[in-house]
Design an enzyme around this catalytic site. Sequence first.
Site, PDB file in Angstrom:
ATOM      1  N   HIS A 156     130.927   0.986 -72.787  1.00 21.38           N
ATOM      2  CA  HIS A 156     129.967   1.910 -72.191  1.00 21.38           C
ATOM      3  C   HIS A 156     130.183   2.074 -70.691  1.00 21.38           C
ATOM      4  O   HIS A 156     129.626   2.977 -70.078  1.00 21.38           O
ATOM      5  CB  HIS A 156     128.512   1.522 -72.543  1.00 21.38           C
ATOM      6  CG  HIS A 156     127.947   0.405 -71.725  1.00 21.38           C
ATOM      7  ND1 HIS A 156     127.890  -0.895 -72.167  1.00 21.38           N
ATOM      8  CD2 HIS A 156     127.412   0.406 -70.495  1.00 21.38           C
ATOM      9  CE1 HIS A 156     127.336  -1.648 -71.224  1.00 21.38           C
ATOM     10  NE2 HIS A 156     127.038  -0.884 -70.211  1.00 21.38           N
ATOM     11  N   ASP A 174     131.090  -2.148 -78.461  1.00 20.84           N
ATOM     12  CA  ASP A 174     130.983  -1.950 -77.013  1.00 20.84           C
ATOM     13  C   ASP A 174     131.980  -2.883 -76.327  1.00 20.84           C
ATOM     14  O   ASP A 174     131.613  -3.873 -75.701  1.00 20.84           O
ATOM     15  CB  ASP A 174     129.548  -2.216 -76.543  1.00 20.84           C
ATOM     16  CG  ASP A 174     129.334  -1.740 -75.112  1.00 20.84           C
ATOM     17  OD1 ASP A 174     130.231  -1.062 -74.571  1.00 20.84           O
ATOM     18  OD2 ASP A 174     128.280  -2.056 -74.537  1.00 20.84           O
ATOM     19  N   GLY A 233     124.546  -3.220 -63.804  1.00 25.39           N
ATOM     20  CA  GLY A 233     125.632  -3.642 -62.917  1.00 25.39           C
ATOM     21  C   GLY A 233     126.362  -4.866 -63.419  1.00 25.39           C
ATOM     22  O   GLY A 233     127.472  -5.157 -62.986  1.00 25.39           O
ATOM     23  N   SER A 265     126.977  -5.174 -66.670  1.00 23.66           N
ATOM     24  CA  SER A 265     127.653  -4.692 -67.872  1.00 23.66           C
ATOM     25  C   SER A 265     129.144  -4.968 -67.816  1.00 23.66           C
ATOM     26  O   SER A 265     129.766  -4.818 -66.772  1.00 23.66           O
ATOM     27  CB  SER A 265     127.466  -3.177 -68.008  1.00 23.66           C
ATOM     28  OG  SER A 265     126.199  -2.908 -68.508  1.00 23.66           O
ATOM     29  N   GLY A 266     129.709  -5.328 -68.961  1.00 23.26           N
ATOM     30  CA  GLY A 266     131.145  -5.559 -69.029  1.00 23.26           C
ATOM     31  C   GLY A 266     131.552  -6.964 -68.632  1.00 23.26           C
ATOM     32  O   GLY A 266     132.644  -7.406 -68.948  1.00 23.26           O
TER      33      GLY A 266
END
Length: 412
Positions: free
Chosen positions: A200, A238, A331, A333-334
């Site tokens: 995402h 994801d 922020g 994320s990932g």
Amino acid sequence: ALQDPVSERLNGRVKIYLDHHYLLCKQPLKLVPLKQVCDGQLDCLQGEDEANCPQWVPAGPPAGARVSKDRSILQVLNSNTGAWSCVCHDHFSAALARAACQQMGYRSLSPVQEPLVPTRAAKPIPFPSSSRKCLSGLVVSLFSQCPLAGCGQSVRTPRVLGGSPAAIEAWPWQVSLQYRKEHICGGSIIGPGWVLTAAHCFNWRVKAGSELLSGAATFAVEKVFLAEVTPASPKDNDIALVKLRSPVHYSDSTKPICLPYFDEELVPGTPLWVIGWGYTEEHGKLSERLQQAEVQLVDELSCNLAAYHGDVTDRMLCAGLPQGGVDTCQGDSGGPLLYSGGHWQVVGIVSWGQGCGTPSTPGVYTSVRAYLDWIYAVRRVSPSCPRAEAAPFGSAGSLKDTAIRHMALAAL
Ligand SMILES: [Ca+2]
């Protein structure tokens, strides 16, 4: 012609507006809305809008080799019977080790060739029936093989409960994925040429662009790989692998994280760590310093019951604290969800959740273990050979803006 400062500023603003909403095709000059970038339709005559787009890779068949959490024992797949078995150390060779590593998407053995590590089988181990007897009774352990050696290691620094600033040396695989020098997402180095992050992070459809930004600790993105999304469970898959243009050189502040073992089942309540530069409160701002926090694994059933009404699948992990207050947020994320089992492993990827740190709404993470075969498949499809492949990018109309920055100073 000379410009007065006012019109210069105005031009600057117009340029920023255009950059955020349009792609400029070079020949002939034409503005294309960003939503038409990477939509599968050619809008620029030269095709700049469809060049260097993320590539979708299906999971494909399982890799023919895997490594067990039990002393990193190598298992190989018998393609005729579909059975997994250990490998007897008697008949093992560097060539077989290389083949096993390649199955898991490693280009070669580590440059430092260590002797193959024999491990005495604790219990009778099934060997391939066709093979000779295993006289030594030793099986092959692969942890020091492949370029796996040295993953998941960091200097010991205090790790404090409840969210606190962190040193990059404590989490040397953490990187910031940046677009036009703005932090978009976190990510984890899993090999010299690869960063693991969330799909995402690329929802804005901007291409993985192509030019080396200045600064020793910035790496250009060569290509982004995504797993295919099924309409039935849109929150699944994801996960993204970012291939870097040139390899990362390891140092005290730059090291890879280990992938999880295929057979490592973590029990609810297991302590895990999350790190990132994300918001420290729900409507806050990005953190100047890298933050770390300890959370606990929450089982799928109570996670769904608590908040998510069945949206959490078996390819996701939930983690949080019962009293709330510690969570990942915008922020982050990932970035990785980390488990310390001897060496650090990236067991999850920060994916989604309701609010940030709200009691009884844990954070939801992509389960990396569920995507091991996908990761192996991507690395096999696109082996890292940085120098040979460096040529064709950076030409017509690439956006040149996506980069991975290793935050050596642990500050934005
Ligand atoms: Ca297009």
